[in-house]
Design an enzyme around this catalytic site. Sequence first.
Site, PDB file in Angstrom:
ATOM      1  N   ASP A   8       0.879  -1.165   0.000  1.00 44.36           N
ATOM      2  CA  ASP A   8       0.000   0.000   0.000  1.00 44.36           C
ATOM      3  C   ASP A   8       0.921   1.220   0.000  1.00 44.36           C
ATOM      4  O   ASP A   8       1.536   1.537   1.019  1.00 44.36           O
ATOM      5  CB  ASP A   8      -0.886  -0.046   1.256  1.00 44.36           C
ATOM      6  CG  ASP A   8      -1.609   1.271   1.514  1.00 44.36           C
ATOM      7  OD1 ASP A   8      -1.618   2.140   0.626  1.00 44.36           O
ATOM      8  OD2 ASP A   8      -2.173   1.416   2.622  1.00 44.36           O
ATOM      9  N   GLU A 174      -7.372   0.709  -4.212  1.00 43.62           N
ATOM     10  CA  GLU A 174      -7.268   0.617  -2.749  1.00 43.62           C
ATOM     11  C   GLU A 174      -8.556   0.134  -2.070  1.00 43.62           C
ATOM     12  O   GLU A 174      -8.510  -0.786  -1.253  1.00 43.62           O
ATOM     13  CB  GLU A 174      -6.797   1.953  -2.176  1.00 43.62           C
ATOM     14  CG  GLU A 174      -5.321   2.177  -2.474  1.00 43.62           C
ATOM     15  CD  GLU A 174      -4.845   3.592  -2.277  1.00 43.62           C
ATOM     16  OE1 GLU A 174      -5.605   4.427  -1.754  1.00 43.62           O
ATOM     17  OE2 GLU A 174      -3.691   3.868  -2.649  1.00 43.62           O
TER      18      GLU A 174
END
Length: 614
Positions: A8, A174
Amino acid sequence: MTVTVGIDLGTTYSCVAVWRHNRVEIIPNEQGNRTTPSCVAFTDSERFIGDAAKNQIAMNPVNTIFDAKRFIGRRFSDDMVQADKSLYPFKITGGLNDKPVILVTYKGEEKKFSAEEISSMVLSKMKETSEAYLGVTVKNAVITVPAYFNDCQRQATKDAGTVAGLKILRMINEPTAAAIAYGLENKAGITDETNALIFDLGGGTFDVALVNIGEGIFEVKATAGDSRLGGEDFDNAMVTHFVGEFKRKHKKDISQNPRALGRLRVACERAKRILSSATQTSVDIDCLYEGEDFSSLITRAKFEEINMDFFKKCMTTVEACLSDANMDKNSVNEVVLVGGSTRIPKIQEMLQEFFNGIELCKSINADEAIAYGAAILGAKLSGDGDEMVRDLQLVDVTSLSLGIQTVGEIVTVLIPRNTPMPTKVEKTFSTTSDNQTCVYQGERAKSKDNCLLGEFELSGIPMAPRCVPRINVCFDIDDNGILSVSAEETASGQSNKIAIINDDGKLSKEEIEKMVKDAERFRAEDQEHRKKVDAYNALERYAYCMKNKIRDSSVVSRMRREDLKKMEAAIEQAILWLDANEDGEVAVLMEKKKALERMDSCSITGDASLGVIS
Ligand code: AMP
């Protein structure tokens, strides 16, 4: 052994995870932290990435770069870049092809970096963190991007991965990664199909996704968001508030002083976090500007007031997402909070109220869920994982419409937003007066209001009257959400490939190759510097340890007087040399340590050594 990690790459923090031993493990960095600041700093002697960079930000604000994700894949002339640039303590200017360039001083020289390069440095830190933890070389990765990233931003993020030496197996949105984390964490709880609204508000980006989850199938129905809204905006609003207060109280403007702004920003971010649990807090900074201390109070209510426009924007985005998915808010079974900024009570309150008092799902870790989901997809793509991971099916959608400019500077949409990916669409066009057309991404009717992705040069078309050539345009969006365009002229009976001029904002193959080389050079320099620091510290520690030992009477009594004198002189000399040679060469440092060690072992009778400390 090949390992695939999930990364991430956040605006403010990044997180890396891996599937191991039939579960996801979040990989801690060398400090033991499970997230790493997406921050890179340059000094006179070295480069820092992550915690080390963030820790020195107040001392070195102009050369400490953060928020690169807010600039990646954007043009310098972009309104958002123009609005943001003055809020940062570091310098951003326009470079070749209107790319934003970050200026720093590194080892006494001015250096220019693109946002891709800064992001690649953060990614290489995440790669190194995983390698140190797993004990193997890590090449493969799934990297997450905000759902609302356009093609340029996705391509630039992919380039950053390449520069960091990673093979990007997939880029995943995401909120989709967070939905996977939620779905797998709550598998026991999901018996029937669930409509989950993922509300992902991080440091710099905001995404909403409506995901239908059932029996291992994750189907994204719609996404909406803003690739430039997040916690950094709330920090900026508080900074602006206090800059005004400082001006009123002290009649001084700190807005042009990067060091003062940097220190104020750090204090504001801390205050913002405190306000998520306390109803008021203070901001105290000694000697903030021209000798003036700064001390003030801020209440949660004031914080909410100065950010209310942002909070309202979050709620209208939720409404837009529901409307795109053709779904009533009562059909949403779960509202899942992701991203550090969802800890803000007002945001939770507004969201809960909008969904008629629904209990918000806070069970997945707001900071780690995205990397967690990416690691699961990584395991699936590389054939690891248990049955549940292998069976997982994912249907994601395009977040922005894609089209080309036709007559009257209007965009004709070829692929509407929220189309399942991958997708391929063909359409036939003809020429009007000119021989160029442009590809746009966005939701506005007029081309100038959307993001220009690239241009077609309709060259090589046989001479023909207007409207006669028939040009088949093919838009192909892959699993990563990245577009490729091809076009062919067919009316002449031949099929001529039409050249597509790449967007000049994108990195060329040569530029990427150069960046890869630079990255290797920087890495080698970092290693060399680390070796120097280690050798310096080892000599220093050894000298001080000897100094302490010869204060010990039992050691001294076993030494000849002249040896003691010699040793005292050698230690003093070593310490003085260290003071004068902070940048000493590794070989010299090691040689000096060896000399002390030799003296140490020769001079003591009985117990031959003072104890070697390396
Ligand atoms: P993420 O990108 O998801 O790691 O989110 C980072 C953002 O969350 C930063 O802007 C942080 O300041 C913000 N954040 C983290 N914890 C809190 C908190 N307790 N209250 C408000 N904002 C927070």
